[in-house]
Design a protein around this motif. Structure first.
Motif, short mmCIF file in Angstrom:
data_model
loop_
_atom_site.label_atom_id
_atom_site.label_comp_id
_atom_site.label_asym_id
_atom_site.label_seq_id
_atom_site.Cartn_x
_atom_site.Cartn_y
_atom_site.Cartn_z
N ASN A 92 -19.71 -54.52 41.75
CA ASN A 92 -18.29 -54.54 42.10
C ASN A 92 -18.01 -55.70 43.04
OD1 ASN A 92 -17.46 -52.09 40.75
ND2 ASN A 92 -18.56 -50.98 42.33
N VAL A 151 -12.87 -57.12 34.34
CA VAL A 151 -12.33 -58.01 35.36
C VAL A 151 -10.81 -58.03 35.23
CG1 VAL A 151 -12.26 -60.36 36.31
CG2 VAL A 151 -14.41 -59.46 35.36
N CYS A 175 -17.57 -56.68 48.45
CA CYS A 175 -18.68 -56.74 47.50
C CYS A 175 -19.80 -55.84 48.02
CB CYS A 175 -19.15 -58.17 47.27
SG CYS A 175 -19.62 -59.05 48.76
N GLU A 184 -8.48 -60.03 47.56
CA GLU A 184 -7.04 -60.24 47.60
C GLU A 184 -6.80 -61.47 48.46
OE1 GLU A 184 -4.62 -58.50 45.99
OE2 GLU A 184 -6.24 -57.36 45.06
N GLY A 229 -5.43 -62.32 43.38
CA GLY A 229 -6.55 -61.42 43.62
C GLY A 229 -7.35 -61.18 42.36
N CYS A 230 -8.45 -60.47 42.52
CA CYS A 230 -9.35 -60.20 41.41
C CYS A 230 -10.14 -58.94 41.71
CB CYS A 230 -10.30 -61.38 41.22
SG CYS A 230 -11.49 -61.14 39.91
N LYS A 231 -10.43 -58.18 40.66
CA LYS A 231 -11.28 -57.01 40.81
C LYS A 231 -12.23 -56.96 39.61
CE LYS A 231 -11.15 -52.09 41.71
NZ LYS A 231 -10.31 -50.95 42.03
N SER A 262 -14.32 -57.51 44.63
CA SER A 262 -12.87 -57.62 44.61
C SER A 262 -12.41 -58.48 45.77
CB SER A 262 -12.21 -56.25 44.67
OG SER A 262 -12.50 -55.61 45.88
N SER A 314 -12.01 -59.41 51.04
CA SER A 314 -12.93 -59.20 49.93
C SER A 314 -13.84 -58.01 50.17
CB SER A 314 -13.77 -60.46 49.69
OG SER A 314 -14.60 -60.71 50.79
N GLU A 318 -15.52 -54.86 38.03
CA GLU A 318 -16.24 -53.59 38.16
C GLU A 318 -17.20 -53.39 36.98
OE1 GLU A 318 -13.42 -50.37 40.18
OE2 GLU A 318 -12.71 -51.01 38.20
#
Length: 112
Positions: free
Chosen positions: A65, A4, A60, A69, A16-18, A67, A58, A20
């Motif tokens: 995964n 993450v 998904c 922003e 934001g976040c990602k 993510s 987003s 995987e």
């Protein structure tokens, strides 16, 4: 392993976040690490989606995964405070899971 990446401003605002990968702690439907990450991220995203002046881009579309922003259009101080809190919430919650299960979750936070 799940990785993450949280992106926050220098002031702590969540940008934001990602996330995987699959944690691999247990099989599908029984993986407590994956469940914890999912609950934290989805809850934060749901709360953020209700904030005035915040836009979310987003994705998904693939299992394992997620993510997003965040954008803001002249946010007021209350909205900015809530975005700081959301960043703190995610960093604290995900950090706790990562410390307890370091072989299954890696958390990185970038401030810019």
């Amino acid at each position: 392993m799940t990785t993450v990446l949280l992106r926050r401003s220098e002031q702590g605002v969540l940008l934001g976040c990602k996330a995987e990968g699959h944690a691999g702690y247990a099989g599908a439907g029984f993986d407590i690490v994956c469940s914890a990450v999912t609950v934290l991220l989805r809850t934060a995203l749901q709360v953020i989606s209700e904030l005035p002046g915040v836009t979310i881009d987003s994705d998904c579309s693939q299992r394992g995964n997620l993510s997003f922003e965040l954008g803001t259009d002249q946010p007021d101080n209350s909205t900015l405070d809530k975005l700081v809190f959301a960043g703190d919430f995610l960093e604290t919650g995900l950090g706790s899971v990562a410390r307890e299960f370091p072989e299954y979750l890696e958390l990185k936070t970038v401030r810019n």
